[in-house]
Design a protein around this motif. Structure first.
Motif, PDB file in Angstrom:
ATOM      1  N   VAL A 186      -0.042   3.357  -0.326  1.00 58.15           N
ATOM      2  CA  VAL A 186       0.249   2.723   0.968  1.00 58.15           C
ATOM      3  C   VAL A 186      -1.040   2.300   1.655  1.00 58.15           C
ATOM      4  O   VAL A 186      -1.130   1.197   2.220  1.00 58.15           O
ATOM      5  CB  VAL A 186       1.068   3.672   1.865  1.00 58.15           C
ATOM      6  N   ASP A 187      -2.058   3.138   1.607  1.00 58.66           N
ATOM      7  CA  ASP A 187      -3.351   2.771   2.192  1.00 58.66           C
ATOM      8  C   ASP A 187      -3.964   1.571   1.481  1.00 58.66           C
ATOM      9  O   ASP A 187      -4.574   0.694   2.113  1.00 58.66           O
ATOM     10  CB  ASP A 187      -4.324   3.958   2.121  1.00 58.66           C
ATOM     11  N   ALA A 188      -3.798   1.520   0.155  1.00 61.60           N
ATOM     12  CA  ALA A 188      -4.391   0.424  -0.629  1.00 61.60           C
ATOM     13  C   ALA A 188      -3.759  -0.923  -0.298  1.00 61.60           C
ATOM     14  O   ALA A 188      -4.410  -1.977  -0.458  1.00 61.60           O
ATOM     15  CB  ALA A 188      -4.233   0.714  -2.125  1.00 61.60           C
ATOM     16  N   TYR A 189      -2.520  -0.908   0.170  1.00 63.11           N
ATOM     17  CA  TYR A 189      -1.838  -2.163   0.494  1.00 63.11           C
ATOM     18  C   TYR A 189      -1.646  -2.328   2.000  1.00 63.11           C
ATOM     19  O   TYR A 189      -0.671  -2.927   2.460  1.00 63.11           O
ATOM     20  CB  TYR A 189      -0.499  -2.229  -0.244  1.00 63.11           C
ATOM     21  N   THR A 190      -2.594  -1.781   2.761  1.00 59.06           N
ATOM     22  CA  THR A 190      -2.622  -2.010   4.199  1.00 59.06           C
ATOM     23  C   THR A 190      -3.196  -3.397   4.478  1.00 59.06           C
ATOM     24  O   THR A 190      -4.231  -3.773   3.925  1.00 59.06           O
ATOM     25  CB  THR A 190      -3.490  -0.956   4.911  1.00 59.06           C
ATOM     26  N   ILE A 191      -2.513  -4.156   5.309  1.00 63.97           N
ATOM     27  CA  ILE A 191      -2.965  -5.498   5.675  1.00 63.97           C
ATOM     28  C   ILE A 191      -3.000  -5.607   7.196  1.00 63.97           C
ATOM     29  O   ILE A 191      -2.560  -4.687   7.904  1.00 63.97           O
ATOM     30  CB  ILE A 191      -2.032  -6.587   5.094  1.00 63.97           C
ATOM     31  N   ALA A 192      -3.500  -6.705   7.692  1.00 64.09           N
ATOM     32  CA  ALA A 192      -3.571  -6.907   9.139  1.00 64.09           C
ATOM     33  C   ALA A 192      -2.177  -6.835   9.752  1.00 64.09           C
ATOM     34  O   ALA A 192      -1.276  -7.573   9.349  1.00 64.09           O
ATOM     35  CB  ALA A 192      -4.217  -8.259   9.443  1.00 64.09           C
ATOM     36  N   GLY A 193      -1.997  -5.931  10.686  1.00 64.66           N
ATOM     37  CA  GLY A 193      -0.716  -5.806  11.370  1.00 64.66           C
ATOM     38  C   GLY A 193       0.330  -4.992  10.647  1.00 64.66           C
ATOM     39  O   GLY A 193       1.481  -4.922  11.101  1.00 64.66           O
ATOM     40  N   GLY A 194      -0.013  -4.380   9.531  1.00 67.37           N
ATOM     41  CA  GLY A 194       0.985  -3.565   8.832  1.00 67.37           C
ATOM     42  C   GLY A 194       0.633  -3.304   7.384  1.00 67.37           C
ATOM     43  O   GLY A 194      -0.505  -2.980   7.058  1.00 67.37           O
ATOM     44  N   HIS A 195       1.631  -3.494   6.488  1.00 62.22           N
ATOM     45  CA  HIS A 195       1.435  -3.187   5.072  1.00 62.22           C
ATOM     46  C   HIS A 195       2.132  -4.236   4.205  1.00 62.22           C
ATOM     47  O   HIS A 195       3.077  -4.899   4.649  1.00 62.22           O
ATOM     48  CB  HIS A 195       2.011  -1.803   4.731  1.00 62.22           C
ATOM     49  N   ASP A 196       1.696  -4.348   2.956  1.00 61.44           N
ATOM     50  CA  ASP A 196       2.352  -5.198   1.968  1.00 61.44           C
ATOM     51  C   ASP A 196       3.480  -4.364   1.336  1.00 61.44           C
ATOM     52  O   ASP A 196       3.352  -3.840   0.238  1.00 61.44           O
ATOM     53  CB  ASP A 196       1.343  -5.638   0.913  1.00 61.44           C
ATOM     54  N   TRP A 197       4.588  -4.278   2.068  1.00 57.97           N
ATOM     55  CA  TRP A 197       5.670  -3.386   1.651  1.00 57.97           C
ATOM     56  C   TRP A 197       6.352  -3.838   0.367  1.00 57.97           C
ATOM     57  O   TRP A 197       6.880  -3.017  -0.378  1.00 57.97           O
ATOM     58  CB  TRP A 197       6.692  -3.251   2.776  1.00 57.97           C
ATOM     59  N   LYS A 198       6.359  -5.127   0.084  1.00 62.57           N
ATOM     60  CA  LYS A 198       6.991  -5.609  -1.148  1.00 62.57           C
ATOM     61  C   LYS A 198       6.339  -4.969  -2.366  1.00 62.57           C
ATOM     62  O   LYS A 198       7.013  -4.421  -3.247  1.00 62.57           O
ATOM     63  CB  LYS A 198       6.892  -7.127  -1.240  1.00 62.57           C
ATOM     64  N   THR A 199       5.023  -5.027  -2.418  1.00 62.30           N
ATOM     65  CA  THR A 199       4.308  -4.420  -3.541  1.00 62.30           C
ATOM     66  C   THR A 199       4.467  -2.909  -3.551  1.00 62.30           C
ATOM     67  O   THR A 199       4.666  -2.299  -4.614  1.00 62.30           O
ATOM     68  CB  THR A 199       2.812  -4.786  -3.473  1.00 62.30           C
ATOM     69  N   ILE A 200       4.396  -2.320  -2.367  1.00 63.35           N
ATOM     70  CA  ILE A 200       4.511  -0.859  -2.265  1.00 63.35           C
ATOM     71  C   ILE A 200       5.834  -0.375  -2.850  1.00 63.35           C
ATOM     72  O   ILE A 200       5.877   0.578  -3.638  1.00 63.35           O
ATOM     73  CB  ILE A 200       4.375  -0.417  -0.796  1.00 63.35           C
ATOM     74  N   TRP A 201       6.952  -1.016  -2.498  1.00 71.36           N
ATOM     75  CA  TRP A 201       8.263  -0.552  -2.960  1.00 71.36           C
ATOM     76  C   TRP A 201       8.505  -0.840  -4.440  1.00 71.36           C
ATOM     77  O   TRP A 201       9.245  -0.098  -5.103  1.00 71.36           O
ATOM     78  CB  TRP A 201       9.380  -1.189  -2.127  1.00 71.36           C
ATOM     79  N   LEU A 202       7.914  -1.894  -4.975  1.00 71.19           N
ATOM     80  CA  LEU A 202       8.120  -2.195  -6.397  1.00 71.19           C
ATOM     81  C   LEU A 202       7.450  -1.161  -7.308  1.00 71.19           C
ATOM     82  O   LEU A 202       7.885  -0.963  -8.446  1.00 71.19           O
ATOM     83  CB  LEU A 202       7.596  -3.597  -6.719  1.00 71.19           C
ATOM     84  N   ILE A 203       6.419  -0.500  -6.823  1.00 66.95           N
ATOM     85  CA  ILE A 203       5.740   0.525  -7.627  1.00 66.95           C
ATOM     86  C   ILE A 203       6.658   1.720  -7.892  1.00 66.95           C
ATOM     87  O   ILE A 203       6.862   2.101  -9.053  1.00 66.95           O
ATOM     88  CB  ILE A 203       4.416   0.945  -6.965  1.00 66.95           C
ATOM     89  N   PRO A 204       7.265   2.359  -6.877  1.00 68.07           N
ATOM     90  CA  PRO A 204       8.186   3.466  -7.173  1.00 68.07           C
ATOM     91  C   PRO A 204       9.431   3.008  -7.923  1.00 68.07           C
ATOM     92  O   PRO A 204      10.019   3.796  -8.673  1.00 68.07           O
ATOM     93  CB  PRO A 204       8.532   4.032  -5.794  1.00 68.07           C
ATOM     94  N   ALA A 205       9.837   1.750  -7.733  1.00 67.44           N
ATOM     95  CA  ALA A 205      10.986   1.232  -8.490  1.00 67.44           C
ATOM     96  C   ALA A 205      10.680   1.259  -9.978  1.00 67.44           C
ATOM     97  O   ALA A 205      11.523   1.656 -10.807  1.00 67.44           O
ATOM     98  CB  ALA A 205      11.324  -0.185  -8.045  1.00 67.44           C
ATOM     99  N   GLY A 206       9.479   0.855 -10.351  1.00 65.35           N
ATOM    100  CA  GLY A 206       9.070   0.869 -11.758  1.00 65.35           C
ATOM    101  C   GLY A 206       8.985   2.277 -12.318  1.00 65.35           C
ATOM    102  O   GLY A 206       9.402   2.533 -13.457  1.00 65.35           O
ATOM    103  N   ILE A 207       8.454   3.203 -11.524  1.00 68.73           N
ATOM    104  CA  ILE A 207       8.354   4.589 -11.975  1.00 68.73           C
ATOM    105  C   ILE A 207       9.742   5.179 -12.206  1.00 68.73           C
ATOM    106  O   ILE A 207      10.006   5.820 -13.228  1.00 68.73           O
ATOM    107  CB  ILE A 207       7.585   5.444 -10.939  1.00 68.73           C
ATOM    108  N   ALA A 208      10.657   4.949 -11.257  1.00 66.16           N
ATOM    109  CA  ALA A 208      12.017   5.474 -11.381  1.00 66.16           C
ATOM    110  C   ALA A 208      12.734   4.904 -12.594  1.00 66.16           C
ATOM    111  O   ALA A 208      13.496   5.601 -13.281  1.00 66.16           O
ATOM    112  CB  ALA A 208      12.815   5.169 -10.104  1.00 66.16           C
ATOM    113  N   LEU A 209      12.507   3.626 -12.890  1.00 66.64           N
ATOM    114  CA  LEU A 209      13.134   2.997 -14.050  1.00 66.64           C
ATOM    115  C   LEU A 209      12.632   3.641 -15.342  1.00 66.64           C
ATOM    116  O   LEU A 209      13.431   3.913 -16.255  1.00 66.64           O
ATOM    117  CB  LEU A 209      12.841   1.497 -14.059  1.00 66.64           C
ATOM    118  N   LEU A 210      11.352   3.898 -15.433  1.00 64.71           N
ATOM    119  CA  LEU A 210      10.785   4.529 -16.623  1.00 64.71           C
ATOM    120  C   LEU A 210      11.354   5.924 -16.834  1.00 64.71           C
ATOM    121  O   LEU A 210      11.738   6.290 -17.955  1.00 64.71           O
ATOM    122  CB  LEU A 210       9.257   4.602 -16.489  1.00 64.71           C
TER     123      LEU A 210
END
Length: 393
Positions: A347-371
């Protein structure tokens, strides 16, 4: 059950938002705060094995732990820094997490057929969580920046449950007076379940799936508030409404689908949920956020509740409390502890101005759960040997 989960839902859902807004924490600090549940969960099996299965009645231990917890939650409400809050919730979670296994143990001990009866009792816990979220949303504590009041609300509920626990049905220790080894006293005999291949795979899968799960528990409320969702805690309670519905249907699904299919469906639901969050927003794709929240019933019930019933069936009469503690150890303990160390830095790595890049953040756990789901489907085999694993080990 109602009060047990009302307490948890009253402050835990909005903790991430409280930390970021009131205490200005980073994503990693927020994940450390949620890590406290894992610390408590890892200690829980030893507390249960040492006390509930050997020396004292479960309902009395439940009462003492919640009375102490009420004091700590009230202290937490006045915290103004992360360094001041963190040690308080560490101690609180060490006291609270064993109570999850205790309420299950008390319930199972009063039942003749837990696979049929447990869901109708456990559903009251879900309703308690729903009511807590609706109260927070109704009173507008998120919008008014008054989330410190959630700790006080949880404190009062903990006091009530602490006193009420002493009126619950007597649940004496099943091994009182027996000569036991140190491993038995500490509840380590429940580890014999892991000699059963199917249960070992379930245990490892529980740890693995809880790594992506921690993303939701830690950052979902913060994500919804950043996305512009109004009364996010109240809206999130839709997930518990869904959980209530599926909880009542658990006996039907359990008979027709069996353990493997139910666990796999629960895992796949997490994959879909995170994909919906990744592409959802508070505008035209608001339905994706709502659908993702509503999937909570399948996500939680099909994996966690099924796992609790599966464990109870395999453990045998004398080790039910310790075995439930083992489930807590795998899920809320080891799995979510790893998840806390993984989710915060991402979450810290995908912090952007005014918030976060939530699209990328959520796709990461989606991939882990699928595996994890794919590996589970390929490897898990269940042999129905109810109540015989520990005795035969």
């Amino acid at each position: 059950m109602f009060l047990e989960f009302f307490i948890w839902g009253a402050w835990f859902v909005t903790l991430g938002t409280f930390l970021s807004r009131n205490l200005g924490t980073t994503g990693f600090q927020t994940s450390l705060a949620f890590l406290t549940q894992s610390i408590g969960a890892i200690i829980a099996p030893f507390v249960i094995g040492l006390i509930a299965d050997k020396f004292f009645s479960a309902q009395r231990i439940l009462g003492v732990l919640h009375l102490a917890g009420a004091i700590l939650l009230w202290i937490a409400s006045s915290s103004t820094t992360f360094d001041g809050l963190f040690p308080v919730i560490v101690v609180y979670m060490i006291l609270y997490m064993p109570t999850l296994a205790l309420v299950n143990s008390i319930s199972f001990r009063q039942m003749k057929d837990p696979s049929r009866e447990f869901s109708s009792i456990r559903v009251l816990g879900t309703i308690g969580w729903i009511i807590a979220g609706l109260i927070i949303g109704w009173l507008g504590w998120e919008q008014a920046n008054q989330l410190a009041l959630t700790f006080k609300m949880a404190s009062v509920a903990s006091l009530i449950l602490g006193l009420f626990s002493f009126t619950l049905p007597s649940t004496p220790p099943v091994k009182k007076g027996e000569k036991t080894s140190i491993s038995e006293i500490l509840g380590l005999d429940a580890l014999r379940l892991l000699t059963h291949r199917s249960y070992l795979l379930f245990f490892l899968s529980s740890i693995a799936i809880c790594i992506p799960l921690q993303f939701y528990y830690t950052f979902a409320n913060q994500f919804f508030n950043e996305a512009g969702m109004k009364a996010a805690a109240g809206v999130q309670s839709l997930g518990q409404v869904s959980e209530t519905l599926f909880m009542l249907l658990i006996p039907v699904f359990f008979i027709r689908l069996g353990v493997k299919k139910m666990l796999a469906i629960g895992m796949l639901a997490w994959v879909l949920r995170y994909v919906l969050f990744a592409y959802g927003d508070a505008g035209a794709n608001y339905w994706m956020l709502i659908t993702g929240i509503a999937l909570h019933g399948i996500c939680y019930d099909f994996f966690f509740v099924t796992g609790q019933i599966y464990t109870d069936n395999l453990a045998g009469e004398k080790f039910k409390s310790a075995a439930q503690g083992l489930v807590t150890l795998a899920t809320y303990g080891v799995g979510m502890m790893i998840g806390a160390f993984v989710s915060g830095p991402i979450v810290d790595a995908y912090t952007i101005a005014g918030g976060h890049d939530w699209k990328t953040i959520w796709l990461i756990p989606a991939g882990i759960a699928l595996l994890v789901t794919i590996l589970f489907l390929l490897l898990f085999r269940d042999s129905q040997q109810n109540g015989k694993v520990i005795q035969q080990a």
